[in-house]
Each structure stands twice: as structure tokens, then as C-alpha cells.
Design an enzyme around this catalytic site. Structure first.
Site: not given
Length: 432
Positions: A53, A56
């Protein structure tokens, strides 16, 4: 040396905080973090993430690592990371309804959910999210309800507008996001209608203006009022409002010049008129601010409206010659960028060759910023492609791809690399 080593060891054993460390994430499971939170009387913050991700990683690098974030979160929360790809965490993923990443969850020490936020946010908004979860600050919805019952309170309205971007940005459903965008736009209109311009000459209100006010190339009564108070803005807020109003005036000139309306010259006169304070902030160069702006919008008139490529290129050549040794990557690059944007690249080989020469000169200038360099290499690749120099074009695109690896912002990096891959694929088809 031994004494120093002993002091450092004791510092860590006693839980000393290191400057710049940001959030200290608990090393263990979420259940274990909840137990620690019960003992210490704290709330729990959970970062649901995955190794793949990008956003993230962006949060971890640009938000969680900041000093001011660590100062607040380390005092109020036991913070823990939960990898959603780990099979042992699937129960948590289901329980807290994690359907997108990143998801940031705030909960009580007994595991009861306080709030959940999906998506990225900046440092200030993330601290506000923590304060709301801790009951130290009203949620955006609660603040909005309070304002609705007292719509004359401009302080409440200001707070709403300051927090609106962060709140709207984390709305997952498109219908909810659009609903709040419409509401916030209405709030902003009410704010600038109700609050006297003299009371808006401060950094907080200018930040709100920059966030919500749309500059669309049309003359704007509110921004004209700002121009009337430009000297006060410069004194109390600094140079940023001057740059903002310069942008406003330039967009009006651009719209008019591209449409073939000579009225743009009226706004050109403001360079030495009521916007002189703004244009005087332009770096001193061999060509005056007035003439630099004149070259720019006379050029747009020629290439967009008259569609006279030769006249445009001659004018840009004249400008670059006037700059002499001061001509830099931006001067060359802007001339080429405008040429290709205005014509869609449908120009003769003579002008593709000239554009290529200017880009090469631009790349020779010292200390070219990375984004400018990437843009120039792509332009050079495009020019080479149009000239049928496919191997040179491929070399430019590949070099740009490699240079893009230096970009820190991962989403920007991925966007540029996807664009370059499409250009390379198109090039392969042309070569066949």
C-alpha cells in the site's frame, strides 16, 4: 566513553523519547496493545496497512514520523500497526470493517470503536483526529451542527473552513463527499460575504482563501478588494498574498490573450500599476517584470489565437536573446510546453527541431529541479518521436523513467511512470 554509553542505555531503558522519532508503535498484537492501554489508562490507535500500500507508506513517512505527532500520540494512545495481509489479523479486519487502506482506527482500551478513518491525511488533520477521538475537540459534524444553530458566529465558521479539507478528504462514499463539498462551498461564500475584508487580513483567513477561492480567469470582486488592500496584506501576512493576486491577474491575461481579446493589455498595465507590489517580487533579471509578462501573453495571443507558429517562435527567440546568459530551464521549457499545448504537436519538422534545440539548452542549465528535468526529457522524447527519431525518443523516455525513481512522493512517481510506459508502448507500435 563508558559513562556516555551508560547514560545512553539508561535513557532508552527509562523510556526516553528521541527527537524526531514520531509515534512509538507498540511491538506486539492488538490484543496485547489493548492490555497495555488498560494498565496505562490510554486509548488505542491502530494503523491498518499492507506492505504493498503506497498511501500507507506515505502516511508512515510524512505523518507518523513527525515530532509533533509523536508528542501528542505517545502521550494519549498506545499505537499499534496491524498488517491486513497477515492471516492472524483477519479477525481484526472483519471486526473493524476494514475495506480499504490505509484505515486508521481509534478505540477504547476495551476494544470498543470510537472512530474509523480511511485514506491519508496531513499532520494537522491527523492530530485533530486524535484530539476528537480523545474527546478534546468537537468532531467536524458536531461543529457543523453547532454552527447551524448559530449561523452568525464567524469564529465557528472559520473553524469549520479550516478543518473542512481534512474532513471532506476522508469521506469514502462519493455521494457523501459531494454533499460535503457543496456544503463547504456554501459556507465559504457566506464567510467572505459576511466578514469585512479589513478583518480578513491575517494568515488564517488567507489560508482559507487559498484553499477555497477559485481563480478561473474572470475578474473577481472579492479578489479586487484584496488588491485594494495589497499593502496591508504584505505587511501583516507577507508576500504570499501578492503571489496569489499575481496569479489571479495572469490568468485573466491568459484567458483574454488566447481568445484574441486585446483587453489583456489592460491587465498587463497593472504590472506597473496597482499590482506593482506583487510583480516587484519577481526575481530581478535582464528583462523587466513588465516585459517578461508582455512576452508571455503576447506569445499566447500569437500561438493560441492567431495560430502563427513562426511569429510565436520568433518572439520567444527574441525573449531568450534578451535574457542572454540568464536564460534557464524554465524559460526554454515554458516556450516549448506552450508550443506543444497550443498546437497539439501538429507543427512542421522545422519547429520540432527548434523545440529540440531549446530543450537541449534547457537541460544544460545548472541545477535543474528534478520535476523540471523529467518534464524536459519527456518533451524531448515527444519531439524526437515526431521527427521519426524513435531510438532517441526511447532513450529520453527510459532516462526519464530512471530519473523518476528519485521522486519521494510515491503517488507522483507512479503516475509519471505509468505515463512513460504508455509513451514507450506507443513508440513500439510506431517502430513496427
Amino acid at each position: 566513553m563508558k559513562a556516555l554509553y551508560f547514560s545512553i542505555v539508561c535513557f532508552f531503558l527509562l523510556g526516553g523519547n528521541v527527537s524526531g522519532q514520531g509515534i512509538r508503535f507498540f511491538e506486539g498484537s492488538l490484543d496485547q496493545a489493548l492490555e497495555v492501554a488498560k494498565k496505562e489508562g490510554k486509548l488505542v490507535f491502530v494503523d491498518f496497512y499492507a506492505d504493498w500500500c503506497g498511501p500507507c507508506k506515505q502516511l508512515a513517512k510524512e505523518v507518523f514520523s513527525k515530532d509533533e505527532v509523536g508528542v501528542y500520540y505517545n502521550e494519549k494512545f498506545i499505537s499499534v500497526k496491524v498488517n491486513t495481509e497477515d492471516a492472524t489479523n483477519k479477525t481484526y479486519v472483519r471486526k473493524y470493517k476494514v475495506s480499504s487502506l490505509p484505515t486508521l482506527v481509534f478505540m477504547q482500551a476495551d476494544g470498543k470503536l470510537i472512530s474509523s478513518v480511511s485514506g491519508t491525511m496531513g499532520v494537522d488533520d491527523f492530530i485533530v483526529a486524535g484530539r476528537v477521538a480523545a474527546g478534546e475537540e468537537m468532531s467536524f459534524e458536531a461543529l457543523y451542527s453547532k454552527y447551524k444553530s448559530n449561523s452568525k458566529d464567524l469564529n465557528l465558521l472559520q473553524q469549520l473552513l479550516e478543518r473542512a479539507p481534512g474532513f471532506v478528504g476522508i469521506q469514502e462514499k462519493a455521494v457523501d463527499k459531494q454533499k460535503w463539498i457543496t456544503r463547504v462551498e456554501d459556507l465559504y461564500k457566506k464567510y467572505i460575504d459576511k466578514k469585512p475584508i479589513e478583518e480578513m487580513i491575517n494568515k488564517d483567513d488567507f489560508r482559507i482563501i487559498r484553499t477555497f477561492h477559485k481563480i478561473d480567469g474572470q475578474e473577481d470582486p472579492f479578489l479586487e478588494k484584496m488588491i485594494d488592500h495589497l499593502a496591508e496584506y504584505k505587511e501583516k501576512v507577507g508576500n504570499a498574498p501578492a503571489g496569489y493576486l499575481l496569479e489571479y491577474n495572469n490568468k485573466i491575461m491568459s484567458r483574454l490573450a488566447r481568445a484574441g481579446k486585446m483587453e489583456y493589455k489592460k491587465y498587463l498595465d497593472r504590472v506597473n500599476g496597482d499590482l506593482k507590489l506583487a510583480y516587484d517580487l519577481m526575481p530581478e533579471r535582464a528583462v523587466s517584470p513588465y516585459d517578461r509578462i508582455r512576452y508571455m501573453y503576447e506569445g499566447e495571443y500569437l500561438i493560441y489565437y492567431k495560430k502563427d507558429v513562426k511569429a510565436y517562435m520568433d518572439l520567444q527567440e527574441e525573449y531568450i536573446h534578451a535574457l542572454g546568459k540568464e536564460a534557464n530551464d524554465v524559460d526554454y521549457g515554458s516556450a516549448v510546453q506552450t508550443l506543444y499545448e497550443a498546437t497539439g504537436g501538429k507543427i512542421s519538422n522545422e519547429w520540432h527541431e527548434k523545440a529540440s534545440q531549446w530543450i537541449v539548452e534547457a537541460l544544460k542549465t545548472p541545477n535543474v529541479p528534478l520535476m523540471n528535468k523529467l518534464n524536459l526529457m519527456v518533451l524531448l522524447g515527444d519531439a524526437s518521436r515526431e521527427l521519426g527519431k524513435y531510438d532517441e525518443a526511447k532513450k529520453c523516455y527510459n532516462q526519464a523513467f530512471m530519473e523518476s525513481m528519485q521522486l519521494e512522493h510515491q503517488m507522483t512517481q507512479r503516475g509519471i511512470q505509468m505515463s512513460l510506459k504508455r509513451k514507450l508502448a506507443k513508440l513500439d507500435l510506431l517502430k513496427k
